[in-house]
Design an enzyme around this catalytic site. Sequence first.
Site, PDB file in Angstrom:
ATOM      1  N   CYS A  54       0.837  -1.214   0.000  1.00 46.91           N
ATOM      2  CA  CYS A  54       0.000   0.000   0.000  1.00 46.91           C
ATOM      3  C   CYS A  54       0.866   1.256   0.000  1.00 46.91           C
ATOM      4  CB  CYS A  54      -0.918   0.020   1.223  1.00 46.91           C
ATOM      5  SG  CYS A  54      -2.012  -1.409   1.308  1.00 46.91           S
ATOM      6  N   ARG A 137      -7.844  -4.358  -3.200  1.00 47.21           N
ATOM      7  CA  ARG A 137      -7.388  -3.184  -3.980  1.00 47.21           C
ATOM      8  C   ARG A 137      -8.357  -2.977  -5.134  1.00 47.21           C
ATOM      9  NH1 ARG A 137      -2.359  -2.571  -1.744  1.00 47.21           N
ATOM     10  NH2 ARG A 137      -1.594  -4.539  -0.879  1.00 47.21           N
TER      11      ARG A 137
END
Length: 237
Positions: A54, A137
């Site tokens: 991330c 995601r």
Amino acid sequence: MEQTQNEVISMPRIGDKAPAFKAVTTQGEIDFPKQYSGSWVILFSHPADFTPVCTSEFMTFAAMEEQFAKANCKLVGLSVDGLYSHIAWLRTIKEKIEYKGMKNVEVKFPLIEDITMEVAKTYGMIQPGESSTKAVRAVFYIDPKGIIRTIIYYPLSLGRNFDELYRVLIALQTADSFNIATPADWRPGDDVIVPPAGSCGVAKDRMEGKEEMTCYDWFFCTRKLPKETVLDKVLKK
Ligand code: BEZ
């Protein structure tokens, strides 16, 4: 919407109006998608703050924010972490992380706190087979009229390809502006498909005699669309 064990699971689809919500973010409250009316917006989720994949993605999004803005597209992030975690993580990124030539990276776009998972569940970002406590995601492309135009999902372990995220945005806008479709691996400057997929047979009749047209068969015709023509239309000066 599907109902399982008293929980409503919704999965917005391409062509749907983007579900509306108000939320607290690192840039104040947002009224989504209303306040983005008139521009494209990418709403994306990440699994968790203070995690490596991330972090690499956030730094890349932030580094490309201006590039997306030039194509009239704003960015909005989301995870199921709280606001103070978001703030601390973004400060750490700015103050401490140097990665692939990126440093002092300031994330200026809003990052939504979603500790109740309300927004994540509404957008189908919680996919229990992958994780029931973290968002996958997800990437939602929402057009200036608030319609979802593309959805891409990646699992927790796989960082997104930002060339592709940008390519999709430009391809969507090019298809809208020039009434064409884009073939496999299309990039600005490559030939485009006429007419858009779904109206087979019309292209050859309509375009017969136009020198820039190439027909591979009755259902598959392309034409030239110069890179400058695309970029002049899509990118702000
Ligand atoms: C990461 O961003 O590195 C990550 C986050 C959640 C699960 C696995 C990896």
